[in-house]
Design a protein around this motif. Sequence first.
Motif, PDB file in Angstrom:
ATOM      1  N   ARG A  36       0.824  -1.212   0.000  1.00 15.64           N
ATOM      2  CA  ARG A  36       0.000   0.000   0.000  1.00 15.64           C
ATOM      3  C   ARG A  36       0.858   1.262   0.000  1.00 15.64           C
ATOM      4  N   LYS A  37       2.096   1.160   0.490  1.00 21.75           N
ATOM      5  CA  LYS A  37       3.000   2.312   0.542  1.00 21.75           C
ATOM      6  C   LYS A  37       3.786   2.501  -0.760  1.00 21.75           C
ATOM      7  N   GLY A  38       3.935   1.428  -1.542  1.00 22.24           N
ATOM      8  CA  GLY A  38       4.701   1.555  -2.780  1.00 22.24           C
ATOM      9  C   GLY A  38       5.151   0.209  -3.319  1.00 22.24           C
ATOM     10  N   ARG A  39       6.227   0.246  -4.119  1.00 18.24           N
ATOM     11  CA  ARG A  39       6.745  -0.978  -4.733  1.00 18.24           C
ATOM     12  C   ARG A  39       7.515  -1.804  -3.709  1.00 18.24           C
ATOM     13  N   VAL A  40       7.419  -3.124  -3.850  1.00 21.38           N
ATOM     14  CA  VAL A  40       8.073  -4.034  -2.909  1.00 21.38           C
ATOM     15  C   VAL A  40       8.914  -5.040  -3.689  1.00 21.38           C
ATOM     16  N   ALA A  41      10.162  -5.203  -3.270  1.00 23.25           N
ATOM     17  CA  ALA A  41      11.034  -6.246  -3.825  1.00 23.25           C
ATOM     18  C   ALA A  41      11.124  -7.360  -2.787  1.00 23.25           C
ATOM     19  N   ILE A  42      10.880  -8.589  -3.232  1.00 27.30           N
ATOM     20  CA  ILE A  42      10.868  -9.730  -2.322  1.00 27.30           C
ATOM     21  C   ILE A  42      11.930 -10.725  -2.759  1.00 27.30           C
ATOM     22  N   GLY A  43      12.664 -11.247  -1.789  1.00 32.05           N
ATOM     23  CA  GLY A  43      13.648 -12.289  -2.045  1.00 32.05           C
ATOM     24  C   GLY A  43      13.477 -13.408  -1.043  1.00 32.05           C
ATOM     25  N   LYS A  44      13.803 -14.629  -1.476  1.00 24.48           N
ATOM     26  CA  LYS A  44      13.655 -15.762  -0.562  1.00 24.48           C
ATOM     27  C   LYS A  44      14.763 -16.768  -0.774  1.00 24.48           C
ATOM     28  N   GLN A  45      15.040 -17.499   0.277  1.00 23.14           N
ATOM     29  CA  GLN A  45      15.997 -18.594   0.246  1.00 23.14           C
ATOM     30  C   GLN A  45      15.389 -19.745   1.039  1.00 23.14           C
ATOM     31  N   LYS A  46      15.158 -20.860   0.366  1.00 23.04           N
ATOM     32  CA  LYS A  46      14.577 -22.030   1.010  1.00 23.04           C
ATOM     33  C   LYS A  46      15.681 -23.017   1.347  1.00 23.04           C
ATOM     34  N   ASN A  47      15.589 -23.628   2.515  1.00 27.53           N
ATOM     35  CA  ASN A  47      16.528 -24.665   2.912  1.00 27.53           C
ATOM     36  C   ASN A  47      15.754 -25.813   3.549  1.00 27.53           C
ATOM     37  N   LEU A  48      16.300 -26.995   3.467  1.00 26.66           N
ATOM     38  CA  LEU A  48      15.628 -28.173   3.993  1.00 26.66           C
ATOM     39  C   LEU A  48      15.739 -28.244   5.512  1.00 26.66           C
ATOM     40  N   VAL A  49      16.938 -28.099   6.045  1.00 20.96           N
ATOM     41  CA  VAL A  49      17.147 -28.229   7.484  1.00 20.96           C
ATOM     42  C   VAL A  49      17.657 -26.929   8.095  1.00 20.96           C
ATOM     43  N   ALA A  50      18.475 -26.189   7.381  1.00 20.36           N
ATOM     44  CA  ALA A  50      19.050 -24.949   7.900  1.00 20.36           C
ATOM     45  C   ALA A  50      18.027 -23.811   7.821  1.00 20.36           C
ATOM     46  N   ASN A  51      18.423 -22.649   8.337  1.00 17.72           N
ATOM     47  CA  ASN A  51      17.557 -21.469   8.301  1.00 17.72           C
ATOM     48  C   ASN A  51      17.145 -21.134   6.880  1.00 17.72           C
ATOM     49  N   GLY A  52      15.890 -20.789   6.709  1.00 12.10           N
ATOM     50  CA  GLY A  52      15.400 -20.206   5.473  1.00 12.10           C
ATOM     51  C   GLY A  52      15.228 -18.720   5.723  1.00 12.10           C
ATOM     52  N   ALA A  53      14.975 -17.953   4.672  1.00 12.28           N
ATOM     53  CA  ALA A  53      14.829 -16.512   4.857  1.00 12.28           C
ATOM     54  C   ALA A  53      13.947 -15.928   3.765  1.00 12.28           C
ATOM     55  N   ILE A  54      13.208 -14.880   4.153  1.00 12.72           N
ATOM     56  CA  ILE A  54      12.436 -14.061   3.226  1.00 12.72           C
ATOM     57  C   ILE A  54      12.721 -12.616   3.603  1.00 12.72           C
ATOM     58  N   VAL A  55      12.995 -11.780   2.611  1.00 12.37           N
ATOM     59  CA  VAL A  55      13.168 -10.348   2.849  1.00 12.37           C
ATOM     60  C   VAL A  55      12.211  -9.580   1.942  1.00 12.37           C
ATOM     61  N   MET A  56      11.733  -8.456   2.439  1.00 12.18           N
ATOM     62  CA  MET A  56      10.891  -7.555   1.644  1.00 12.18           C
ATOM     63  C   MET A  56      11.434  -6.138   1.798  1.00 12.18           C
TER      64      MET A  56
END
Length: 148
Positions: A36-56
Amino acid sequence: MFWPILIAFGLVYALQTALALRQATNYTRHYGAMRRKGRVAIGKQKNLVANGAIVMFLLDADDVVVEAVRLSGVTVFSRFRAFDTFVGQRIVDIDAHSHRELNKSLRAAVANARDNFLFVSEGRIPPEPPGPVTQLFSRFGRRQQALV
Protein backbone atom coordinates in the motif's frame (compact mmCIF):
# COMPACT_ATOMS: atom_id res chain seq x y z
CA MET A 1 -0.49 -49.18 19.99
CA PHE A 2 -1.27 -48.09 16.44
CA TRP A 3 -4.17 -45.73 17.30
CA PRO A 4 -2.36 -43.57 19.92
CA ILE A 5 0.50 -43.04 17.46
CA LEU A 6 -1.92 -42.16 14.67
CA ILE A 7 -3.81 -39.73 16.91
CA ALA A 8 -0.56 -38.12 18.10
CA PHE A 9 0.60 -37.75 14.49
CA GLY A 10 -2.74 -36.16 13.56
CA LEU A 11 -2.53 -33.67 16.45
CA VAL A 12 1.04 -32.69 15.59
CA TYR A 13 0.08 -32.27 11.93
CA ALA A 14 -2.93 -30.10 12.85
CA LEU A 15 -0.78 -27.93 15.13
CA GLN A 16 1.88 -27.52 12.44
CA THR A 17 -0.78 -26.58 9.89
CA ALA A 18 -2.30 -23.98 12.23
CA LEU A 19 1.10 -22.43 12.94
CA ALA A 20 2.00 -22.39 9.22
CA LEU A 21 -1.27 -20.59 8.48
CA ARG A 22 -0.44 -18.08 11.20
CA GLN A 23 2.97 -17.49 9.59
CA ALA A 24 1.35 -17.08 6.15
CA THR A 25 -1.06 -14.53 7.65
CA ASN A 26 1.93 -12.65 9.08
CA TYR A 27 3.51 -12.62 5.59
CA THR A 28 0.30 -11.38 3.98
CA ARG A 29 -0.17 -8.63 6.55
CA HIS A 30 3.39 -7.30 6.13
CA TYR A 31 3.31 -7.54 2.34
CA GLY A 32 -0.08 -5.79 2.15
CA ALA A 33 1.04 -2.97 4.42
CA MET A 34 4.23 -2.43 2.41
CA ARG A 35 2.46 -2.74 -0.96
CA ARG A 36 0.00 0.00 0.00
CA LYS A 37 3.00 2.31 0.54
CA GLY A 38 4.70 1.55 -2.78
CA ARG A 39 6.74 -0.98 -4.73
CA VAL A 40 8.07 -4.03 -2.91
CA ALA A 41 11.03 -6.25 -3.83
CA ILE A 42 10.87 -9.73 -2.32
CA GLY A 43 13.65 -12.29 -2.05
CA LYS A 44 13.65 -15.76 -0.56
CA GLN A 45 16.00 -18.59 0.25
CA LYS A 46 14.58 -22.03 1.01
CA ASN A 47 16.53 -24.67 2.91
CA LEU A 48 15.63 -28.17 3.99
CA VAL A 49 17.15 -28.23 7.48
CA ALA A 50 19.05 -24.95 7.90
CA ASN A 51 17.56 -21.47 8.30
CA GLY A 52 15.40 -20.21 5.47
CA ALA A 53 14.83 -16.51 4.86
CA ILE A 54 12.44 -14.06 3.23
CA VAL A 55 13.17 -10.35 2.85
CA MET A 56 10.89 -7.55 1.64
CA PHE A 57 12.17 -4.12 0.63
CA LEU A 58 9.86 -1.12 0.22
CA LEU A 59 11.28 1.07 -2.57
CA ASP A 60 10.74 4.74 -3.36
CA ALA A 61 10.63 6.28 -6.87
CA ASP A 62 14.46 6.31 -7.07
CA ASP A 63 14.72 2.60 -6.16
CA VAL A 64 16.07 3.41 -2.70
CA VAL A 65 15.14 1.05 0.13
CA VAL A 66 12.85 2.98 2.48
CA GLU A 67 11.76 0.13 4.75
CA ALA A 68 12.75 -3.51 5.07
CA VAL A 69 11.60 -6.58 6.97
CA ARG A 70 13.02 -10.07 7.19
CA LEU A 71 11.82 -13.49 8.24
CA SER A 72 14.59 -15.90 9.08
CA GLY A 73 14.44 -19.23 10.85
CA VAL A 74 13.79 -22.94 10.72
CA THR A 75 10.41 -23.20 12.42
CA VAL A 76 6.90 -21.87 11.89
CA PHE A 77 7.42 -19.69 14.97
CA SER A 78 9.53 -17.23 12.93
CA ARG A 79 7.97 -13.82 12.35
CA PHE A 80 8.86 -10.75 10.29
CA ARG A 81 11.14 -8.27 12.02
CA ALA A 82 12.56 -4.88 11.04
CA PHE A 83 15.70 -5.12 8.93
CA ASP A 84 17.52 -1.79 8.66
CA THR A 85 20.87 -2.96 7.23
CA PHE A 86 20.10 -1.82 3.68
CA VAL A 87 17.74 1.11 4.34
CA GLY A 88 18.90 4.18 2.41
CA GLN A 89 20.72 2.22 -0.29
CA ARG A 90 19.67 1.85 -3.91
CA ILE A 91 18.58 -1.72 -4.46
CA VAL A 92 20.77 -2.10 -7.55
CA ASP A 93 23.85 -1.18 -5.45
CA ILE A 94 23.20 -3.72 -2.69
CA ASP A 95 25.94 -6.31 -2.25
CA ALA A 96 24.60 -8.75 0.32
CA HIS A 97 27.66 -10.99 0.26
CA SER A 98 29.87 -8.23 1.69
CA HIS A 99 27.80 -8.23 4.91
CA ARG A 100 29.34 -11.14 6.83
CA GLU A 101 27.30 -10.29 9.95
CA LEU A 102 24.22 -11.70 8.17
CA ASN A 103 23.70 -15.44 8.02
CA LYS A 104 24.13 -17.24 4.70
CA SER A 105 20.37 -17.65 4.04
CA LEU A 106 19.68 -13.99 4.70
CA ARG A 107 22.47 -12.93 2.33
CA ALA A 108 21.06 -15.25 -0.35
CA ALA A 109 17.53 -13.86 0.16
CA VAL A 110 18.79 -10.26 -0.15
CA ALA A 111 20.68 -11.16 -3.33
CA ASN A 112 17.52 -12.86 -4.64
CA ALA A 113 15.44 -9.71 -3.93
CA ARG A 114 17.98 -7.59 -5.84
CA ASP A 115 18.02 -10.05 -8.76
CA ASN A 116 14.20 -10.24 -8.81
CA PHE A 117 14.04 -6.45 -8.95
CA LEU A 118 16.49 -6.37 -11.87
CA PHE A 119 14.53 -9.04 -13.77
CA VAL A 120 11.24 -7.18 -13.31
CA SER A 121 12.88 -3.86 -14.26
CA GLU A 122 13.94 -5.45 -17.56
CA GLY A 123 10.41 -6.74 -18.14
CA ARG A 124 11.33 -10.39 -17.56
CA ILE A 125 9.88 -12.90 -15.13
CA PRO A 126 12.31 -13.79 -12.32
CA PRO A 127 13.19 -17.48 -12.06
CA GLU A 128 12.07 -19.39 -9.00
CA PRO A 129 15.05 -20.18 -6.74
CA PRO A 130 15.71 -23.91 -6.37
CA GLY A 131 13.90 -25.54 -3.48
CA PRO A 132 15.57 -27.68 -0.83
CA VAL A 133 14.88 -31.00 -2.57
CA THR A 134 16.23 -29.68 -5.88
CA GLN A 135 19.36 -28.42 -4.09
CA LEU A 136 19.82 -31.84 -2.48
CA PHE A 137 19.50 -33.71 -5.78
CA SER A 138 21.81 -31.30 -7.60
CA ARG A 139 24.48 -31.82 -4.92
CA PHE A 140 24.03 -35.58 -5.16
CA GLY A 141 24.29 -35.41 -8.97
CA ARG A 142 27.52 -33.39 -8.80
CA ARG A 143 29.05 -35.97 -6.43
CA GLN A 144 28.05 -38.79 -8.77
CA GLN A 145 29.67 -36.97 -11.72
CA ALA A 146 32.87 -36.41 -9.71
CA LEU A 147 33.10 -40.13 -8.93
CA VAL A 148 32.80 -41.15 -12.59
